[in-house]
Structure formats: structure tokens, C-alpha cells
Design an enzyme around this catalytic site. Structure first.
Site, short mmCIF file in Angstrom:
data_model
loop_
_atom_site.label_atom_id
_atom_site.label_comp_id
_atom_site.label_asym_id
_atom_site.label_seq_id
_atom_site.Cartn_x
_atom_site.Cartn_y
_atom_site.Cartn_z
N THR A 97 0.82 -1.22 0.00
CA THR A 97 0.00 0.00 0.00
C THR A 97 0.85 1.26 0.00
O THR A 97 0.48 2.26 -0.64
CB THR A 97 -0.91 0.00 1.25
OG1 THR A 97 -1.80 -1.10 1.15
CG2 THR A 97 -1.72 1.27 1.37
N SER B 74 1.51 -7.56 -1.46
CA SER B 74 2.27 -8.58 -0.73
C SER B 74 1.52 -9.90 -0.59
O SER B 74 2.10 -10.90 -0.16
CB SER B 74 2.71 -8.06 0.64
OG SER B 74 1.63 -8.05 1.54
N SER B 75 0.24 -9.94 -0.96
CA SER B 75 -0.47 -11.22 -0.99
C SER B 75 0.20 -12.16 -1.98
O SER B 75 0.00 -13.37 -1.91
CB SER B 75 -1.92 -11.02 -1.42
OG SER B 75 -2.49 -9.97 -0.70
N THR C 144 1.52 -4.77 3.99
CA THR C 144 1.31 -5.20 5.37
C THR C 144 0.73 -6.61 5.48
O THR C 144 0.91 -7.28 6.49
CB THR C 144 0.35 -4.24 6.11
OG1 THR C 144 -0.92 -4.25 5.44
CG2 THR C 144 0.91 -2.83 6.15
N ASP C 145 0.04 -7.06 4.42
CA ASP C 145 -0.69 -8.33 4.54
C ASP C 145 0.23 -9.50 4.92
O ASP C 145 -0.14 -10.33 5.75
CB ASP C 145 -1.41 -8.66 3.23
CG ASP C 145 -2.63 -7.76 3.02
OD1 ASP C 145 -3.04 -7.08 3.98
OD2 ASP C 145 -3.16 -7.73 1.89
N ARG D 203 -2.21 -25.78 14.41
CA ARG D 203 -2.58 -24.77 15.40
C ARG D 203 -3.65 -25.41 16.28
O ARG D 203 -4.77 -25.66 15.83
CB ARG D 203 -3.08 -23.51 14.72
CG ARG D 203 -2.01 -22.88 13.85
CD ARG D 203 -2.50 -21.58 13.23
NE ARG D 203 -2.69 -20.57 14.23
CZ ARG D 203 -3.69 -19.69 14.24
NH1 ARG D 203 -4.60 -19.73 13.30
NH2 ARG D 203 -3.78 -18.78 15.18
N CYS E 206 -4.21 -19.59 20.31
CA CYS E 206 -4.38 -18.38 21.13
C CYS E 206 -3.40 -17.31 20.67
O CYS E 206 -2.31 -17.61 20.21
CB CYS E 206 -4.08 -18.69 22.60
SG CYS E 206 -5.21 -19.88 23.29
N1 ASP Z 1 -2.67 -5.58 0.10
C1 ASP Z 1 -1.62 -4.71 0.60
C2 ASP Z 1 -0.33 -5.49 0.60
O1 ASP Z 1 -0.11 -6.26 1.49
C3 ASP Z 1 -1.97 -4.23 1.96
C4 ASP Z 1 -1.00 -3.29 2.59
O2 ASP Z 1 0.12 -3.08 2.18
O3 ASP Z 1 -1.39 -2.69 3.63
O4 ASP Z 1 0.46 -5.34 -0.28
#
Ligand code: ASP
Length: 493
Positions: A23, A74-75, A105-106, A264, A300
Site C-alpha cells: 500500500t 504482498s499477498s 502489510t498483509d 494450530r 491463542c
Molecule cells: N494488500 C496490501 C499489501 O499487502 C496491503 C498493505 O500493504 O497494507 O500489499
């Protein structure tokens, strides 16, 4: 590669900024506000670095990227991308003081976990960051995340403590890379480190807790990248209505793949009993018997797997599941990729049970006992070799798991003695060699004895522990297997 923010005087710190996507660098498709976000170009990153860093700070940044596949959501991240990132860090390692990796972030916690294991003997900061809102958004969190990360990586110029590890910088927290998890889809404080305190707080000041940082490698320990990852690893949740058929399909005991399965489980490492759910644990037994490794982590958010604490986890220990202690699922996967690429068989389990890069708070030693001739029909004798060294200095738990127990069917009490080969049903619990005892209704086949209290008196590093189990109702005793799990804390918090 572009050099930005070149100060006139020689820089105090050189920082390598690698843009992989996410992002942070995204823009609305076709430039139309409101369209779905797609990865954007590297130029905007270069411009942001140039604009945001004061030129008299003394940090020179070199911005590189994207990866060969172009800027990623990043997915899409894969083992090939992790290798590419690790190789780029390796190739630039000697010319730079620190590294910043811009990432979505993913899957950021997966990447920070994997790099923590792949970058061996890391002596410089590798800081991963990204943002919830794109740089181009007026309310973006990207600017602060980017600048904080560059300040931390450029420690020589900013006077911050030097990190010798992979860290994740996001919002108000600096987290150990192999402890971090994505916590929310939209909060500006998007990541958490549920089982380890943050390495630093990013508020009005950047304050890093030196006591929590990994020690720098010694001069003899050369930085290297381990990239021969084992990719045949699976991760799956145990859940209440799971059937043996379903579990069998996922674990596939009779097939080669997957070679390592991270399960898990519930709570402190528990899963369904053989009594009420026949066949489930058998699938796991079959898998380990065929050479697959099963790593047990908890569902958990916080806390630790302690196999043997409950009957509902003792059966997992007995069929050879490896305790994943308090590792996050991301760290467990990463550890399996790297340790599985390096070794297999019993060596794999030994490595997984150790705290390698700060990914878990304990090192777990499992001692497998061998049966010796007993002096009395109502007793069984076992010997096990105690670990030669302990990593930590704090015993967390010691659990003796005794399985395949046959006491003749009648209610009884099973006693355990140490260094007392002659112990028999008349040896009292007041005897100095007494370790533990449990009442049995005659049908228990597996018993877990927490023996932490007696352990310190019994334990001799590198020595042989000689145990005698006694059936107090005098009937003949049979025991198939004795295992001792010694868990020591490697971080004192
Ligand atoms: N879909 C984005 C990624 O992981 C989400 C992000 O960066 O917050 O590339």
C-alpha cells in the site's frame, strides 16, 4: 538504483531502501481516485525519501527496487521473492550500515519472520515497514513509518542503538521481526508482538530498549544468507468438528508432501482425545511414523504450548509432535522452511525445539528414555541422557510423560523414583529418591507428571537420569515409553 538526499559532507550513515510494493507505494488504478489500489512506481518513493529526510541529518539513502516481478501486492509474496530480497541485502551488505524494506502489510510478518532466519549472523539493522494508507493519501501513515525506519537503520547518524536483527517498524511500535503479527486491517498501529515486548516505542521520541535487542554476532561469525528453503510445509487449524478423514486429507500421511505440518491447536497445545474422537490422533501418529514432522503451536494470540500439561496434549507428545512453544504461526512456518532446508530427521526436531533467533521464549529439551531391566515385577526402570548444556538459566517447566502404561486394571497409585533401582511397592513417598506419584483408576495409559519442583535436585547436566516406576498395588507393571521435556526460559522479561 537511485541515490537520494546526498549530503554535501560525507554521510554518517548509508541506508539501503528496497521497495518491494504494498500500500505504501500504491496509487488508484488509472489515476482515478476511488478506483482499486494497484502498486505504483518507485519514483514516488525516491521523491518521498528526498523530501522527508533533512539533508543535514547525515543519512544517505539509496533506493532500489522493485523486485523482478514488479511492485507486489504482498499477498503475492513467495519464497522466490524472499530469496531475492535476501540476496539484494547480501549484495549490498558491505556498502551500507542499515536496510529498510518497504513491503505490503498483509504478509509483512511472514517476510520479517523468514528473513530473521535466512539472514544468518546479521550484524546490521534490517527494518521492514509499509503503511495502511498510500504515500499519496493526505492522511497517510507512510511518511512517519518511512522516516522512523530510516532513522533506525541509519543509527550511526541518529545515535540510536544498533539493531543486529530483522525488525518491523509500524505506527508506534518497533517489533522483533520473528515475533510480529498483523493485528488489524486498518488501524495505524497495525502490528503486535503478542509474546514479546516491543523493541522500541515510536512516539515523540524513538526509544529503543537495548536490553531486548539481539546480541551482535562475533567477528568470527560471518554474515550469510541461507536460501535453500524447504517449501513443502503446511499450516492448519485443528477445530472441534474435524474428522479423521479431513485431517488425513490435509496431512496426507501416505504421501511425501507436505513434509512438515504446523498444527494450530487449542489452548496450551491440546487436541481431541482418542476416547471421544477415535482415529484423529492416529492420523498424526501415522504421519510422524512415516517421517513427517508435526509442529504444535497454539491458536491463542498469547501464551505457550506445553505438551504434557494436559492429557489432551500428552498424546501429541507421545506420537512425536514437536512443541512450537510460543512461536507465532508465521515464525513457525519460517523456522520450518529454514531448519527443514538445513536438516531432517531427529536433527530437525532438536533445532525446532531451540530458540534460534529470538522467535520463542524457551528452549525445549526432550529426553527419550530407554528401558532397563527392573528388579521387581511391579516396577519398570528407565534411563535417559540429560542435556549437556542449558541455554537459559531459568527452568520453566519439566514434565515427565509416561505412556503405554498397564497396571493390571485395578485402581492403584503409580510412583516415580530417581536413582533408586531397587524401589518397590514398599518404598514410601517420604524416601529421598521419590519424584512424583499419581492415583490411577486402572484405565489410564498415559500419565503426565509435572516435576519442576524436584527437577533441580535430580538434574545433572550431561548425566544419566535413572527412573524407577512402581505400581503400588503390586500387580505387574508394563510401561512402553518415558519422555522428559525440560523447558528453560531463554529470555527473562
Ligand atoms: N494488500 C496490501 C499489501 O499487502 C496491503 C498493505 O500493504 O497494507 O500489499
Amino acid at each position: 538504483m537511485a541515490e537520494t538526499n546526498s549530503p554535501r559532507r560525507p554521510p554518517k550513515a548509508r541506508v539501503f531502501v528496497l521497495y518491494t510494493g504494498g500500500t505504501i507505494g500504491m496509487v488508484p488504478k488509472d489515476g482515478r481516485p476511488g478506483n482499486p489500489l494497484v502498486p505504483g512506481s518507485i519514483e514516488q518513493i525516491e521523491q518521498a525519501v528526498d523530501r522527508l529526510l533533512p539533508s543535514d541529518l547525515g543519512i544517505q539513502c539509496t533506493v532500489a527496487g522493485p523486485l523482478r516481478d514488479g511492485p507486489l501486492d504482498s499477498s503475492d509474496v513467495s519464497a522466490a521473492h524472499w530469496k531475492e530480497i535476501a540476496h539484494l541485502v547480501r549484495d549490498a551488505y558491505d556498502q551500507f550500515d542499515g536496510f529498510v524494506i518497504l513491503h505490503g502489510t498483509d504478509t509483512m510478518a511472514y517476510t520479517s519472520s523468514v528473513l530473521s532466519f535466512m539472514l544468518e549472523n546479521l550484524g546490521k539493522p534490517v527494518v521492514i515497514t509499509g503503511s495502511q494508507l498510500p504515500l499519496s493519501n493526505p492522511r497517510t501513515d507512510a511518511r512517519l513509518n518511512l522516516v522512523n525506519s530510516i532513522y533506525i537503520a541509519g543509527y550511526k547518524a541518529t545515535g540510536l542503538p544498533r539493531l543486529s536483527e530483522v525488525a518491523l517498524c509500524f505506527g508506534e511500535s518497533l517489533l522483533r521481526g520473528c515475533r510480529a503479527r498483523k493485528d488489524t486491517t486498518s488501524d495505524i498501529n497495525g502490528f503486535d508482538s503478542p509474546n514479546f515486548p516491543p523493541l522500541g516505542r515510536l512516539g515523540e521520541y524513538i526509544s529503543i530498549d537495548r536490553r531486548l535487542l539481539r546480541r551482535a554476532p562475533s567477528a568470527r561469525q560471518r554474515f550469510a544468507v541461507f536460501d535453500d528453503l524447504l517449501e513443502d510445509v503446511a499450516l492448519l487449524d485443528i477445530f472441534p468438528t474435524m474428522t479423521p478423514e479431513l485431517l488425513r486429507q490435509m496431512i496426507a500421511p501416505e504421501k511425501k508432501i507436505p513434509r512438515v505440518i504446523i498444527i494450530r491447536t487449542f489452548g496450551a497445545g491440546n487436541m481431541q482425545s482418542e476416547r471421544l474422537h477415535p482415529g484423529l490422533i492416529e492420523v498424526i501418529r501415522e504421519a510422524t511414523a512415516r517421517g513427517k514432522a508435526i509442529i504444535n503451536v497454539t491458536q491463542c494470540r498469547r501464551g505457550m504450548v506445553q505438551q504434557g500439561l494436559y492429557e489432551a496434549s500428552a498424546h501429541l507428545a507421545e506420537v512425536g509432535a514437536i512443541s512450537g512453544a510460543d512461536m507465532t504461526p508465521e515464525a513457525a512456518l519460517a523456522k520450518a522452511f529454514v531448519v527443514g532446508g538445513r536438516t531432517s530427521g531427529p536433527g530437525f526436531a532438536q533445532q525446532v525445539l531451540r530458540d534460534l533467533v529470538g522467535e520463542q521464549s524457551v528452549t525445549n529439551h526432550v529426553v527419550q528414555f530407554r528401558q532397563e531391566a527392573a528388579r521387581h515385577a511391579a516396577s519398570c526402570r528407565f534411563q535417559g541422557d540429560m542435556p549437556g548444556t542449558m541455554d537459559g538459566d531459568d527452568l520453566f517447566e519439566a514434565v515427565l510423560v509416561v505412556s503405554g502404561v498397564d497396571t493390571g486394571g485395578a485402581p492403584t497409585r503409580l510412583r516415580v523414583f530417581a536413582s533408586a533401582p531397587g524401589a518397590d511397592p514398599d518404598t514410601p513417598e517420604s524416601d529421598g529418591h521419590f519424584v512424583a506419584a499419581k492415583d490411577l483408576d486402572g484405565s489410564s495409559h498415559r500419565i503426565a507428571f509435572p516435576i519442576k519442583e524436584r527437577f533441580e535436585q535430580l538434574f545433572k547436566a550431561g548425566g544419566v537420569l535413572d527412573l524407577t516406576l512402581v505400581n503400588t498395588n503390586r500387580a505387574e507393571l508394563a510401561v512402553r515409553d518415558v519422555q522428559l521435556s525440560v523447558i528453560e526460559r531463554t529470555v527473562s522479561l
